[in-house]
Design an enzyme around this catalytic site. Structure first.
Site, mmCIF file in Angstrom:
data_model
loop_
_atom_site.group_PDB
_atom_site.id
_atom_site.type_symbol
_atom_site.label_atom_id
_atom_site.label_comp_id
_atom_site.label_asym_id
_atom_site.label_seq_id
_atom_site.Cartn_x
_atom_site.Cartn_y
_atom_site.Cartn_z
ATOM 1 N N HIS A 188 -9.766 50.371 47.160
ATOM 2 C CA HIS A 188 -8.432 50.892 47.430
ATOM 3 C C HIS A 188 -8.522 52.273 48.052
ATOM 4 C CE1 HIS A 188 -4.198 51.979 46.875
ATOM 5 N NE2 HIS A 188 -4.007 50.676 46.831
ATOM 6 N N HIS A 189 -7.612 52.544 48.978
ATOM 7 C CA HIS A 189 -7.621 53.811 49.696
ATOM 8 C C HIS A 189 -7.356 54.986 48.744
ATOM 9 C CE1 HIS A 189 -7.813 56.281 53.128
ATOM 10 N NE2 HIS A 189 -7.292 55.452 54.008
#
Lengths: 468, 468
Positions: free
Chosen positions: A139-140
């Protein structure tokens, strides 16, 4: 045990929805070592599954509720189940690259469940040519794209005889981490991890929408302050997107691209951009959707120490962004390459004349467009500041090995966002330039056609440069 | 276009969390038709993917928000993407049943994302023996377990030459649906679909916790009103669970089980329960966790028209539940079988003397334990009313074909819940009894050992009955 989530990471959590999953990915391909047993992949899977001591980054999950006053915080996952995150998969017959890309497209389409730590890794067998693939999804809010690629590479070695290597998610002793990091820094080229961290730190402010930063950026993209910003035409890529993804990847020998650059007096990066430009032109012509004026790409570039002086707290290198006119309105490949070269030179000059605040703003744009661009729209920007992002990051120069398996290629998967349905990210690896194209499957139909067009464009550029 | 969600379905949505995904599943195995081409599975996948007209059940997703006053409603998915729901997968080497069960365990562990319609289907190739598997996952708010199995079978035919069959999710013309349903009713045995619908309708009240129903059930399980209810000992299965699943499946020839029943004067269902009892005893001994008193299983049974008269609005058959003493404290297989037979006879007699309200309550327990049991606890029940659920549903008697591929087996995957970590569901199919065991991976370690124990138990029962 809850830890507050920094504003940038939180911004990625808030920005995410079904249409815009906010994870980055990496696809790595490996050749089995000679004399590998029949069940080699299973052995590797089981060995990697044995890492009992998982690093905090891979153990934390976002939570919010009444006790956190509705704010996102990180909490360790008490029910952590490695088997959920690390999976052993296989390709259906005939196990071509096509089947692999279909699987990666599918894996990249699904959102990470927030009830668990925000990552997955899939060890994939069943390729016709006997290679093994590793698709990783982060996930960013955990890492940015470039750091993700580095993280993937930090667990590899240049030593083909090394075995028992800890997987990405394993907690590593500090000493070993430092060594691995130092090794990665050397092999990965010129941009140290700190630069990205700093840039991301800057983005944290951008996510909080400080007025001055947004204003600077708006000035920039409205072409009011410098030569590096342009108006981009509306294209089929600049539309709302769905949550379905299509991923395509391929590589081309650096030698061929360098020969074109040498013969035409342009850089490797110019040639990469010219490849993209020609491919996009052919694709849009096919779709009967080529606009009259040329497309504009945002291209993140490294800044030298002097330019970056004020942008990077560590005084090291930093990343800025240049708006490049792709010349898609020009029919001749040589004309497009020349136009890109000129646009790039102008852009870099403009960058060197920018104020620290402007550089900061551009850096934020380059590092986290998915949260900065919506901010710009809130700031009153109507037309798209650019049509797509094309990144080209230097990768390892020496062959990398994972437990004796030689990596044959590494391809980034990025994040299409509303208004920006296509993303092209490249990285070099030893003798090749690896391209990863990530798009919304509905907004960019037949995305894989771009690979054919890229290939045709290399040939066309060779011919134009007289090196074919 | 929003449609209210009925209370039972909504109850499944509210009850669901990461530890308790509320979907049922089915695993079906197929033999390719003779002379099937190399890319047979891909062809089938592509053919099934062509169904453009998707039935409403497979298009709706649950939504809630300010406009629905926080209530769950069904809304059609405007961005429906079949490729997301129907996937083509493959097993890693060596492609044994073990690898298939591992994949199904993993697929059954992940929750369905509520932002999309609540179902998935995975066409799986790569089995060593050349068979093809279809794993299907449906949220309990769409269908109950038995209806799910029927839905899966309704798309098949007894005609091996039939091709171009519509997949489960395709919108079918009304006439054809009726015919398919009639066919399914005939082949599936004695319990018509209406019975389950009625039972589920009754459960709807249970989900709303009407006082009288809960009170009746509490009386029942506290052994205050009838002979069919018992106290169950605490076991390792009756604990809180995690979200990880393990699934195991195998079948045994009906002929062997029937021979045991005939020689011992017991029913096929008694023999199935005796197999489970012996296997659970061996498993708990291995785990050093066998309680002194015998385990109690809740066994859903069909009621005849007279018994069901008041329970089923349609006046047809209905489903009740019997609490069966499994005799796990007895060392001798013959003793266990005899004890189960007696317990079953007593239970059915008790059921026939029950009031309509009691039958209603037991039916609710049998159809939707995952929402009724928590209700019982709210009602003041401390000790578990039973240790596990063992269902045995009659399946198709004739070989079923999917586009020419003969189904060789069909196995149900059910829902473990807090306090009930193991679930055994069986269905007959032509000449075999197919067992599906679904458990929490942490609470029921080495669940697949139960298959070995089941197999040993068949041999032990044969020996005891003198038919070995």
């Amino acid at each position: 045990m809850a830890v507050p989530i920094d504003p940038t990471s939180a911004a990625f959590l808030y920005a995410e929805n079904r249409q815009m999953p906010m994870h980055v990915g990496g696809l790595q391909l490996f050749e089995k070592p000679e004399g590998a047993p029949q069940d080699y992949v299973r052995e590797i899977y089981e060995q990697m599954s044995q890492a009992q001591d998982v690093a905090p980054l891979f153990l934390k999950r976002p939570t919010r509720g009444v006790t956190t006053a509705g704010q996102w915080v990180w909490t360790p996952d008490d029910d952590f189940d490695l088997e959920y995150h690390f999976r052993h998969s296989a390709l259906p017959e005939p196990g071509r690259v096509r089947e692999l890309l279909e699987l990666c497209s599918r894996l990249h389409s699904t959102r990470l469940a927030r009830e668990r730590p925000l990552w997955e890794a899939h060890l994939i067998e069943g390729m016709q040519d006997g290679r093994v693939a590793l698709y990783t999804k982060l996930h960013h809010s955990l890492v940015d794209g470039v750091s993700a690629m580095r993280l993937l590479q930090s667990v590899m070695s240049t030593d083909p005889d090394r075995r028992d290597m800890a997987p990405m998610w394993a907690q590593r002793p500090a000493a070993r981490t430092r060594k691995a990091q130092a090794e990665a820094e050397r092999s990965i080229g010129s941009i140290p991890l700190d630069a990205f961290r700093t840039a991301l730190g800057i983005t944290a402010d951008a996510a909080g929408l400080p007025g001055a930063l947004v204003k600077t950026l708006l000035h920039g993209v409205r072409n009011e302050t410098s030569a590096l910003s342009l108006y981009a035409p509306r294209t089929m890529f600049n539309t709302t997107i769905t949550g379905s993804r299509r991923f395509a990847a391929q590589d081309w020998p650096l030698e061929r691209l360098r020969a074109i650059g040498k013969a035409s007096g342009t850089t490797l990066n110019d040639v990469v951009l010219a490849m993209c430009s020609g491919a996009i032109r052919s694709y849009l012509l096919e779709q009967e959707a080529l606009p009259d004026s040329g497309l504009v790409a945002m291209v993140p570039v490294g800044l030298n120490a002097k330019q970056a002086g004020s942008a990077s707290g560590a005084g090291g290198n930093a990343v800025g962004a240049v708006m490049v006119k792709l010349g898609t309105e020009l029919a001749d490949p040589a004309d497009r390459l020349a136009s890109i070269h000129r646009s790039m030179v102008t852009g870099k000059q403009a960058l060197s004349s920018m104020t620290p605040m402007q550089i900061t703003a551009m850096t934020a744009l380059g590092m986290a467009p998915s949260i900065v661009i919506p901010a710009l729209r809130l700031g009153g920007l109507i037309r798209p500041p650019f049509n797509l992002i094309i990144s080209n990051v230097p990768g390892p120069r020496k062959p990398q090995y994972l437990n004796g398996a030689r990596m044959t290629g590494t391809y980034p998967l990025s994040i299409p966002i509303n208004g920006m349905a296509l993303n092209i990210t490249c990285n070099s690896y030893v003798d090749d330039m690896c391209f990863g194209l990530t798009g919304c499957r509905r907004s960019v139909p037949s995305l894989q056609r771009l690979l054919t067009h890229l290939d045709d464009e290399v040939a066309a550029l060779e011919k134009a440069a007289g090196v074919a």
